[in-house]
Design a protein around this motif. Structure first.
Motif: not given
Length: 371
Positions: A226-235, A266-271, A273-284
């Motif tokens: 899935x790594x080719x041409x990724x605009x953003x990673x949603x972690x 985050x530090x991978x060469x594959x990403x 040029x990709x935006x790195x979005x961090x979902x701090x999930x299950x906040x409730x």
């Protein structure tokens, strides 16, 4: 006559070559157009450890921006939901029995009046057939038992699906004849993701394709496709997992695992040029957990010295710990999320969309860089 035949043969070869050249040019033109169209699609890759809530985010995206869930699709989740219910109630019954047998604590002794219901629940097979009304009533009685509630309160000591209480509170609805899951039921269903699932949608004339991949360790080797041409990673990270261990090995803290994985991605060469979005999930769930257990029980968070039950202070500290894994110059975009909350996901994705669009303009030299 021989010269005439040879001449006609040469003409045939030339015509054949011209046709081949035209065919090749057409193919190359179509490939160029396909590549150009592909560049206009914003590819979003959902990554994270198992049980982080990635698939719930994916389902919310499908509901919000895709075609949603038809009645037939919602019906298909019925067996998964019933399986989640049975796994949850059976785990609670067995853990209650285990604690009573080992510690002889009366708090964990299931009422003897529920012997028939207990037997019925333990003999049921989680993925064999539907939960009927009789079994649903038995589950409901057990769920209301003080020993089962006491066991639920120590759920961080064993593996229990986060949606267990939601389903058990609704068990009489789930067990009715003709039950069809609603979208809230679908969102909370838990099925391990294997392989890669994708969904495409259009928002304000912008095309997006989102990929959901398995989070368990055994699934991560499949991410490479899935790594080719990724605009953003949603972690996606379940911050409520600070006091829980991995399903896979039974001892690694879930936040520790998420931090290590986030650092690698985050530090991978594959990403690069990709935006790195961090979902701090299950906040409730996190907000509930810090009322009982300090975040310092997690080895990666033991340096925290602020108020134990302060939601804003604790989440700010966890965000800083995650951002410290970034060894590149790129910016991390953190968001506190609750993937089962439709409005929250809609708002967060609106912010993410703007970030991705601005970065696309910057890459094209049409907006300030640094996005």
């Amino acid at each position: 006559a021989l010269i005439d035949i040879a001449s006609r043969a040469d003409m045939g070869l030339c015509a054949s070559k011209d046709e081949e050249d035209l065919h090749n040019e057409k193919l190359e033109r179509e490939l160029r157009q396909a590549r150009k169209a592909d560049k206009k699609i914003h590819k979003l890759l959902l990554l994270g450890a198992g049980q982080s809530g990635k698939s719930t985010v994916f389902k919310q995206m499908t509901s919000l921006y895709g075609e949603g869930f038809s009645e037939a699709e919602r019906k298909s989740y019925k067996s998964i939901i019933h399986g989640n219910v049975m796994e949850g109630i059976q785990m609670l019954v067995r853990q209650a029995d285990l604690r009573y047998e080992e510690d002889k604590k009366a708090d964990f002794m299931i009422s003897k009046a529920l012997g028939k219901e207990k037997e019925m629940v333990l003999e049921a097979r989680p993925h064999k057939g539907d939960i009927g009304e009789e079994l649903a009533e038995a589950i409901d009685k057990l769920w209301k038992d003080n020993a089962i509630r006491a066991t639920y309160n120590v759920r961080t000591e064993f593996q229990l699906n986060d949606s267990t209480n939601y389903y058990l509170d609704r068990i009489l609805v789930l067990g009715k004849q003709g039950y069809i899951p609603d979208e809230a039921d679908v969102m909370r269903s838990r099925a391990r993701t294997t392989g890669v699932i994708e969904q495409s949608f259009v928002i304000e004339d912008n095309k997006f394709t989102i990929f959901d991949v398995g989070g368990q360790r055994s699934e991560r080797k499949k991410w490479i496709h899935c790594f080719d041409g990724v605009s953003a990673v949603l972690f996606v990270c379940a911050i409520s997992g600070y006091n829980k261990v991995l399903f896979e090995d039974g001892h690694t803290n879930r936040i520790v695992e998420a931090l290590q994985l986030f650092g690698e991605i985050c530090n991978s060469r594959w990403f690069a040029t990709s935006s790195m979005i961090l979902f701090m999930n299950k906040r409730d769930l996190f907000e509930e957990e810090i009322m009982r257990t300090p975040i310092t029980v997690c080895p990666a968070l033991e340096q925290y010295d602020g108020p134990e039950d302060d939601y804003h202070e604790t989440t700010a500290f966890i965000t800083d710990v995650f951002e410290a894994q970034n060894k590149t110059s790129k910016q991390i975009y953190p968001h506190l999320t609750c993937a089962t909350d439709r409005d929250n996901v809609n708002k967060v994705f609106g912010d993410i969309k703007d970030t991705i669009m601005q970065k696309g303009l910057a890459d094209a030299g049409l907006a300030p860089s640094g996005i």
